[in-house]
Design a protein around this motif. Sequence first.
Motif, short mmCIF file in Angstrom:
data_model
loop_
_atom_site.label_atom_id
_atom_site.label_comp_id
_atom_site.label_asym_id
_atom_site.label_seq_id
_atom_site.Cartn_x
_atom_site.Cartn_y
_atom_site.Cartn_z
N GLU A 115 1.03 -1.11 -0.18
CA GLU A 115 -0.06 0.02 -0.17
C GLU A 115 0.95 1.22 -0.19
N ALA A 116 0.43 2.24 -0.82
CA ALA A 116 1.25 3.52 -0.77
C ALA A 116 0.38 4.77 -0.63
N ASP A 117 0.19 4.89 0.76
CA ASP A 117 -0.82 5.97 1.03
C ASP A 117 -0.23 7.02 1.87
N GLY A 118 -1.14 7.98 2.48
CA GLY A 118 -0.63 8.94 3.24
C GLY A 118 0.08 8.38 4.55
N PHE A 119 -0.54 7.56 5.08
CA PHE A 119 -0.23 6.99 6.34
C PHE A 119 1.35 6.42 6.32
N SER A 120 1.54 5.60 5.02
CA SER A 120 3.10 4.96 4.73
C SER A 120 3.94 6.20 4.65
N SER A 121 3.36 7.15 3.77
CA SER A 121 4.20 8.37 3.26
C SER A 121 4.91 8.83 4.84
N TYR A 122 3.72 8.94 5.64
CA TYR A 122 3.93 9.93 6.86
C TYR A 122 5.39 9.09 7.55
N LEU A 123 5.06 7.79 7.73
CA LEU A 123 6.02 7.02 8.63
C LEU A 123 7.26 6.92 7.81
N GLN A 124 7.34 6.60 6.61
CA GLN A 124 8.73 6.64 5.76
C GLN A 124 9.38 7.96 6.01
N ILE A 125 8.70 8.95 6.20
CA ILE A 125 9.36 10.23 6.44
C ILE A 125 9.92 10.12 7.82
N LEU A 126 9.33 9.59 8.63
CA LEU A 126 9.68 9.47 10.35
C LEU A 126 11.01 8.70 10.28
N PHE A 127 10.66 7.57 9.40
CA PHE A 127 11.82 6.59 9.49
C PHE A 127 13.24 7.06 8.93
N THR A 128 13.05 7.79 7.68
CA THR A 128 14.17 8.03 7.07
C THR A 128 14.88 9.25 8.00
N GLY A 129 13.91 10.17 8.17
CA GLY A 129 14.52 11.41 9.32
C GLY A 129 15.05 10.72 10.49
N SER A 130 14.56 9.76 11.09
CA SER A 130 15.15 8.97 12.36
C SER A 130 16.54 8.64 11.95
N GLY A 131 16.71 7.91 10.78
CA GLY A 131 17.67 7.31 10.27
C GLY A 131 19.05 8.29 10.18
N ILE A 132 18.56 9.53 9.53
CA ILE A 132 19.77 10.78 9.46
C ILE A 132 20.22 11.14 10.84
N VAL A 133 18.89 11.36 11.72
CA VAL A 133 19.40 11.69 12.98
C VAL A 133 20.33 10.78 13.66
N GLY A 134 20.00 9.49 13.50
CA GLY A 134 20.90 8.26 14.00
C GLY A 134 22.18 8.36 13.61
N ILE A 135 22.25 8.49 12.22
CA ILE A 135 23.78 8.58 12.01
C ILE A 135 24.44 9.81 12.42
N ALA A 136 23.90 11.03 12.66
CA ALA A 136 24.33 12.26 13.06
C ALA A 136 24.86 11.91 14.76
N LEU A 137 24.18 11.10 15.36
CA LEU A 137 24.42 10.70 16.62
C LEU A 137 25.58 10.02 16.76
N ALA A 138 25.63 8.78 15.64
CA ALA A 138 26.53 7.82 15.77
C ALA A 138 27.95 8.11 15.32
N TYR A 139 27.92 9.18 14.16
CA TYR A 139 29.24 9.60 13.65
C TYR A 139 30.58 9.65 14.40
N SER A 140 30.66 10.48 15.33
CA SER A 140 31.63 10.47 15.95
C SER A 140 31.53 9.77 17.17
#
Lengths: 481, 502
Positions: A68-93
């Motif tokens: 399913e590709a709906d608003g629900f999944s799009s919202y969560l995709q943004i949450l997941f990818t955004g979280s991933g970016i923050v996670g990398i920022a925290l992990a980097y050093s």
Amino acid sequence: MTTIDFYAILPIIILVAWASALLLLDLFITRKVEGLTAILAALGLAIALVVSALNFGAGSTAFNGMIEADGFSSYLQILFTGSGIVGIALAYSYLKRMGINRGEFYPLLLYSISGMILMAQAADLIVVFLALELLSIPLYILAGIARPNPASEEAALKYFLLGAFAGGFVVYGVALSFGATGTTSLAGIVAAVDSASADMPLLLVGAGLILIGLGFKVALVPFHMWTPDVYHGAPTPLTAFMAVGAKAAGFAALLRIFLAALPVLAGNFVLIFWILSALTMFAGNLIAIVQSNIKRMLAYSSIAHAGYIMMAVVAFGQELISRDVVASSLFYLLAYAVTNFGAWSVVIALEGAEGKGLQLEDYYGLGKKYPVLAAAMLVFMLSFIGVPPTIGFMGKFYLFRTVLEAGYTWLAVIGVLTSLLSAYYYLRVVVNMYMRQGDPEIYQDRLVQLVTVVGAVAVVLLSIFATPLFRWVSQAALNLF
Amino acid sequence: MTFFSNPLNLVTLFPLVGVLVILLFKQEQKKEIRWTALIVSLITFGLSIWVLTLFDPNNPDLQLVINLSWIEIADWEISYQMGVDGLSILLVLLTTFLTPISLLSTWTAVEDRVKDFMIFFLLLEVGMLGVFLAQDLFLFYVFWEFTLVPMYFLIGIWGGPQRMYAAVKFFLYTMTGSVLMLLAILWLGIYQGTFSVPDLTAMGGIPAQVQLWLFLAFAAAFAIKVPMWPLHSWLPDAHVQAPTAGSVILAGVLLKMGTYGFLRFNLPLFPKAALQVAPWMAGLAVIGILYGAAVSYYQKDVKMLVAYSSVSHLGFVMLGLFALNPQGVQGGILQMVNHGISTGALFLLVGMIYERRHTREMDDFGGLWKVMPVYGALTLVVTLSSMGLPGLNGFAGEFPILLGAFGSEAIGSPWYAGLAALGVILAAVYLLYMFQKLFLGPLDKEENKLLKDLTVRELITIIPLVILIFWIGLYPKPFFTLMAPAVEKLLSLVEAASLAMY
């Protein structure tokens, strides 16, 4: 595979391809540019985030109704990818500082995120299981990436064993549901129930088993036993990411399965959900009070917050407010994500080698020595408690509204009283930071500091200017049914 | 009117300007920080006087209203709505008046982390003003909870030896009530469809049975804050541990948030329930009056004595409010102001002697009149005002309260007023006892013989309060004029409810 199929899973394709390429590329990246993998991984996530936001497959189902590709999944995709970016920022050093800078960390993170995205898009029980494994297996490895640190190894093993166990429950539940309805597709289950061709007792048992499996993932009491040890043993940036990502993915599946396919079982499940929610809020907050290690304390706090979201999910069978159920859960997941990353970023700033700097006493005097850091932590703690003006308060406000609308007044009362309980331990961090004398050490890390400051500002500003967010979650919740 | 030009909004948010300026200073620039905070709070006071000049006392409705749409949650539209009327104007003035006085009292008392102290204090002022001006339940709740945080820090960082315990206790107690109120607020949002207090009042129509539950949920938050017996046990801890300025604001303004809450929300929104529980509330109020007075008498610590006297005095306010007639309610509102002034002044005076001797035990003093005559005379005036001597402000508030309670139909028995009057006598006992222990008798302690009388700065902090004590005592009419139409309007609502009931 048609074009529309392709568009519907574009973010997943990007992430998996990118991660695979990165895994190979990492071999050729020399010591001199060892940060490159992280930067490239973040870039991949950023691309996936943009693609998710554009939501090419909007409103479509793909792969014969499995995706399913709906608003629900799009919202969560943004949450997941955004979280991933923050996670990398925290992990980097952090990873460098702790001497565990292994190149495979970042590709594995990307794989796990692709699993989470798949979970949010799954419209078929088989896909749910597939997504569950895809998101979990990389996390098992990541939890143990600090080997030979025994705590990290223990975390990995424990997470793996209990995770596999939970996975088994889900598979068995899927099998029974298939037996009951002759299909694994959520739409098919609805149709089977409507045409009265489904074997209801069997479906009930199947759904119950799926609930247990997902309950493990989102750490509902009594399925939470793994959480404190895993959160404690895993590298801290990963813990921060897991607390947000794995929890959101679990709730995505719970919401979609129970709201879209099984509202008919509400009569059987309401009481179970009610008890799970109350128990999770109560036990999570109560046990958190006696923790002396901040990682464990936040682990129990994350359990408790799952209980709050669960409160809204109790009403999954009430059609009139099902949109509020989804919207308030989605909003709370975001509120929790922002607050959570902020709080963990402060933990990372103080964490030293070999688990030093993680005791609550290590926060003595932080307010005097590092006023900005402490003020940010204060904001995060208040947001966790739910004191306005923070996004945590807005999240709770909407959740409690949903619960009261659904008519579960006593659950709401338990909810507010347990947040009182939680105030006690969150305030202890504040007491230690501001009201006791000490000389804490922090590690200067620009990226982590950025997360802290941006997080604190976001927690406050997003609560005052929350209207766009509320509209967004309301929109995202619209086409789930 | 837009966000930045509305006078009420300006008053409320102006202290934030001070916060921003203070943030630019270094921790060591204590003098600059103190002056900035003081000047900002004085300007805020000036702005509130400007509001007073714009205020029309003959108009019973909300005035200077600002109403902007703020947050949308699903189908709810939450508004940013503020307004002032006769019920709140005096409390707004009290807040802006006591803040600079409190700040001035910290000049030498607070030496540690002055920057943080002033920031928290100004934030607290924003919260308090917001509480008195917000006319939307959501906005009100935001301000209400927000006041917790700075006060928590004021107690917890700059307080006495038990400060952490007292701070956490203060926070948790207050929050217990507030979260129950939050559920009631949500109920109103769900079933009435709005959070706007004027709209909700106009709408009415909440079934009597539900009213009772909602009333109790709101009352949980407010009764803890007042505090009403038996929910008062956080108060002595918080008061005694708090620094002087914190005690002044706590007694002077924060407690009034509780009584004001009853007045603004419980009475007009749930009038039927208010009528039903009036005798019970009056009963608790009377118990509070007598209990507070009795416990005060047995205290050895002056600050503790003053703290418990608050329980007693606030009992009078509650008795007046739930008399549900013009005398009682007007007296109650005036008594809120009076208590803010008198008890605020008492805490200031206690703070002054504490700064000199670092003790508050009454046994450590005696005969102070001989070395500190000015201090003694001022304390005498304030003490007499606190016990309700005619001609001073306490009497102007307590007398109408007793009169109102005596003839109140809602309470239904003159006995409450009779017992409460006993509280006036008890107040004289414990306050005069305190005065005697401190100022009369022989000056037999070596340490006390060298005490210096008040400095000019200390006089500046206390004189304005004494002037008000005399003003309200001798000529309270302008104060009653400000509130009378609004009180009448409020009571007509209650009356309509009572007609509908019987």
